[in-house]
Design a protein around this motif. Structure first.
Motif, PDB file in Angstrom:
ATOM      1  N   GLU A 158       6.773  -7.634  -0.196  1.00 22.42           N
ATOM      2  CA  GLU A 158       7.355  -8.785   0.510  1.00 22.42           C
ATOM      3  C   GLU A 158       8.611  -9.319  -0.169  1.00 22.42           C
ATOM      4  O   GLU A 158       9.516  -9.821   0.496  1.00 22.42           O
ATOM      5  N   LYS A 159       8.717  -9.205  -1.491  1.00 23.95           N
ATOM      6  CA  LYS A 159       9.904  -9.705  -2.199  1.00 23.95           C
ATOM      7  C   LYS A 159      10.880  -8.590  -2.568  1.00 23.95           C
ATOM      8  O   LYS A 159      12.084  -8.792  -2.567  1.00 23.95           O
ATOM      9  N   LEU A 160      10.350  -7.414  -2.916  1.00 24.95           N
ATOM     10  CA  LEU A 160      11.201  -6.315  -3.380  1.00 24.95           C
ATOM     11  C   LEU A 160      11.722  -5.432  -2.255  1.00 24.95           C
ATOM     12  O   LEU A 160      12.657  -4.665  -2.460  1.00 24.95           O
ATOM     13  N   GLY A 161      11.098  -5.508  -1.096  1.00 28.90           N
ATOM     14  CA  GLY A 161      11.470  -4.605  -0.006  1.00 28.90           C
ATOM     15  C   GLY A 161      10.817  -3.246  -0.213  1.00 28.90           C
ATOM     16  O   GLY A 161       9.767  -3.125  -0.825  1.00 28.90           O
ATOM     17  N   ARG A 162      11.467  -2.195   0.261  1.00 28.46           N
ATOM     18  CA  ARG A 162      10.918  -0.846   0.159  1.00 28.46           C
ATOM     19  C   ARG A 162      11.245  -0.243  -1.210  1.00 28.46           C
ATOM     20  O   ARG A 162      12.374  -0.322  -1.671  1.00 28.46           O
ATOM     21  N   TYR A 163      10.231   0.335  -1.848  1.00 30.21           N
ATOM     22  CA  TYR A 163      10.435   0.965  -3.146  1.00 30.21           C
ATOM     23  C   TYR A 163       9.455   2.109  -3.314  1.00 30.21           C
ATOM     24  O   TYR A 163       8.516   2.265  -2.542  1.00 30.21           O
ATOM     25  N   GLY A 164       9.643   2.929  -4.333  1.00 30.98           N
ATOM     26  CA  GLY A 164       8.744   4.047  -4.589  1.00 30.98           C
ATOM     27  C   GLY A 164       9.399   5.118  -5.431  1.00 30.98           C
ATOM     28  O   GLY A 164      10.299   4.830  -6.216  1.00 30.98           O
ATOM     29  N   GLN A 206       0.854  -1.186   0.000  1.00 32.71           N
ATOM     30  CA  GLN A 206       0.000   0.000   0.000  1.00 32.71           C
ATOM     31  C   GLN A 206       0.893   1.241   0.000  1.00 32.71           C
ATOM     32  O   GLN A 206       1.575   1.496   0.983  1.00 32.71           O
ATOM     33  N   PRO A 207       0.909   1.993  -1.106  1.00 34.13           N
ATOM     34  CA  PRO A 207       1.757   3.184  -1.166  1.00 34.13           C
ATOM     35  C   PRO A 207       1.354   4.221  -0.106  1.00 34.13           C
ATOM     36  O   PRO A 207       0.170   4.462   0.127  1.00 34.13           O
ATOM     37  N   ARG A 208       2.349   4.825   0.518  1.00 31.38           N
ATOM     38  CA  ARG A 208       2.144   5.865   1.529  1.00 31.38           C
ATOM     39  C   ARG A 208       2.855   7.136   1.112  1.00 31.38           C
ATOM     40  O   ARG A 208       3.909   7.088   0.497  1.00 31.38           O
ATOM     41  N   LEU A 209       2.239   8.257   1.475  1.00 31.30           N
ATOM     42  CA  LEU A 209       2.829   9.565   1.207  1.00 31.30           C
ATOM     43  C   LEU A 209       3.630  10.033   2.411  1.00 31.30           C
ATOM     44  O   LEU A 209       3.169   9.934   3.546  1.00 31.30           O
ATOM     45  N   VAL A 210       4.800  10.557   2.150  1.00 28.78           N
ATOM     46  CA  VAL A 210       5.614  11.201   3.167  1.00 28.78           C
ATOM     47  C   VAL A 210       5.935  12.587   2.626  1.00 28.78           C
ATOM     48  O   VAL A 210       6.507  12.719   1.539  1.00 28.78           O
ATOM     49  N   LEU A 211       5.513  13.629   3.351  1.00 30.11           N
ATOM     50  CA  LEU A 211       5.692  15.000   2.885  1.00 30.11           C
ATOM     51  C   LEU A 211       6.782  15.718   3.665  1.00 30.11           C
ATOM     52  O   LEU A 211       6.994  15.455   4.839  1.00 30.11           O
ATOM     53  N   ASN A 212       7.443  16.658   2.986  1.00 31.62           N
ATOM     54  CA  ASN A 212       8.379  17.572   3.626  1.00 31.62           C
ATOM     55  C   ASN A 212       8.024  18.971   3.145  1.00 31.62           C
ATOM     56  O   ASN A 212       8.430  19.379   2.055  1.00 31.62           O
ATOM     57  N   ASP A 213       7.231  19.685   3.944  1.00 32.62           N
ATOM     58  CA  ASP A 213       6.806  21.033   3.588  1.00 32.62           C
ATOM     59  C   ASP A 213       7.759  22.092   4.130  1.00 32.62           C
ATOM     60  O   ASP A 213       7.489  23.281   4.031  1.00 32.62           O
ATOM     61  N   ASN A 214       8.876  21.671   4.718  1.00 27.49           N
ATOM     62  CA  ASN A 214       9.839  22.616   5.278  1.00 27.49           C
ATOM     63  C   ASN A 214      10.809  23.144   4.232  1.00 27.49           C
ATOM     64  O   ASN A 214      11.692  23.921   4.561  1.00 27.49           O
ATOM     65  N   ARG A 215      10.655  22.711   2.992  1.00 24.23           N
ATOM     66  CA  ARG A 215      11.522  23.166   1.904  1.00 24.23           C
ATOM     67  C   ARG A 215      10.664  23.776   0.812  1.00 24.23           C
ATOM     68  O   ARG A 215       9.477  23.514   0.719  1.00 24.23           O
ATOM     69  N   THR A 216      11.272  24.580  -0.019  1.00 25.28           N
ATOM     70  CA  THR A 216      10.574  25.155  -1.160  1.00 25.28           C
ATOM     71  C   THR A 216      11.325  24.755  -2.424  1.00 25.28           C
ATOM     72  O   THR A 216      12.513  25.046  -2.523  1.00 25.28           O
ATOM     73  N   PRO A 217      10.684  24.067  -3.359  1.00 30.13           N
ATOM     74  CA  PRO A 217       9.292  23.618  -3.306  1.00 30.13           C
ATOM     75  C   PRO A 217       9.114  22.448  -2.328  1.00 30.13           C
ATOM     76  O   PRO A 217      10.084  21.794  -1.955  1.00 30.13           O
ATOM     77  N   SER A 218       7.858  22.215  -1.941  1.00 31.74           N
ATOM     78  CA  SER A 218       7.540  21.117  -1.019  1.00 31.74           C
ATOM     79  C   SER A 218       7.913  19.781  -1.653  1.00 31.74           C
ATOM     80  O   SER A 218       7.718  19.573  -2.846  1.00 31.74           O
ATOM     81  N   ARG A 219       8.440  18.890  -0.845  1.00 24.16           N
ATOM     82  CA  ARG A 219       8.886  17.579  -1.310  1.00 24.16           C
ATOM     83  C   ARG A 219       7.901  16.496  -0.879  1.00 24.16           C
ATOM     84  O   ARG A 219       7.219  16.633   0.126  1.00 24.16           O
ATOM     85  N   LEU A 220       7.879  15.396  -1.656  1.00 23.16           N
ATOM     86  CA  LEU A 220       7.083  14.246  -1.268  1.00 23.16           C
ATOM     87  C   LEU A 220       7.781  12.969  -1.682  1.00 23.16           C
ATOM     88  O   LEU A 220       8.582  12.966  -2.619  1.00 23.16           O
ATOM     89  N   SER A 221       7.477  11.920  -0.966  1.00 24.16           N
ATOM     90  CA  SER A 221       7.908  10.570  -1.318  1.00 24.16           C
ATOM     91  C   SER A 221       6.672   9.691  -1.316  1.00 24.16           C
ATOM     92  O   SER A 221       5.780   9.868  -0.493  1.00 24.16           O
ATOM     93  N   ILE A 222       6.617   8.768  -2.253  1.00 21.64           N
ATOM     94  CA  ILE A 222       5.570   7.752  -2.294  1.00 21.64           C
ATOM     95  C   ILE A 222       6.307   6.433  -2.135  1.00 21.64           C
ATOM     96  O   ILE A 222       7.120   6.071  -2.989  1.00 21.64           O
ATOM     97  N   VAL A 223       6.066   5.754  -1.029  1.00 23.70           N
ATOM     98  CA  VAL A 223       6.811   4.533  -0.716  1.00 23.70           C
ATOM     99  C   VAL A 223       5.862   3.392  -0.383  1.00 23.70           C
ATOM    100  O   VAL A 223       4.762   3.605   0.111  1.00 23.70           O
ATOM    101  N   ALA A 224       6.312   2.186  -0.688  1.00 26.29           N
ATOM    102  CA  ALA A 224       5.542   0.987  -0.368  1.00 26.29           C
ATOM    103  C   ALA A 224       6.517  -0.104   0.058  1.00 26.29           C
ATOM    104  O   ALA A 224       7.696  -0.072  -0.294  1.00 26.29           O
ATOM    105  N   GLU A 225       6.015  -1.053   0.810  1.00 25.31           N
ATOM    106  CA  GLU A 225       6.789  -2.231   1.211  1.00 25.31           C
ATOM    107  C   GLU A 225       6.260  -3.429   0.430  1.00 25.31           C
ATOM    108  O   GLU A 225       5.058  -3.662   0.386  1.00 25.31           O
TER     109      GLU A 225
END
Length: 93
Positions: free
Chosen positions: A68-74, A47-66
């Motif tokens: 079972e075989k590939l590990g963490r990716y996004g 299940q992809p999850r959003l991780v935001l960083n609004d402390n920078r300009t422009p605002s940053r985001l990561s979309i990450v998922a776990e």
């Protein structure tokens, strides 16, 4: 933060390496609920999850998922919300 991204977003355009693609062909509509995001084009597991960083300009985001075989990716990128418009610029995964 996440509050302004909640709900359904309809893709109206996609561009990759300077080439415009029809939005309906790309399937990039998405739904954000809490910190989870669903894309019609998400091919991986987990299940992809959003991780935001609004402390920078422009605002940053990561979309990450776990997976079972590939590990963490996004993918990572930047984003902007202007009224009812959301602009994403993501690194190709």
């Amino acid at each position: 933060g996440l509050a302004k991204l909640q709900g359904d977003w309809t893709c109206i355009g996609v561009e990759g390496e300077g080439v415009s693609l029809p939005a309906e062909a790309a399937g990039y509509n998405m739904r954000v609920a809490g910190d989870t995001v669903r894309f019609a084009v998400w091919r991986g597991g987990g299940q992809p999850r959003l991780v935001l960083n609004d402390n920078r300009t422009p605002s940053r985001l990561s979309i990450v998922a776990e997976h079972e075989k590939l590990g963490r990716y996004g993918t990572t990128g930047i984003y902007r919300v202007d009224g009812d418009d959301l602009t994403l610029c993501l690194v190709a995964a």
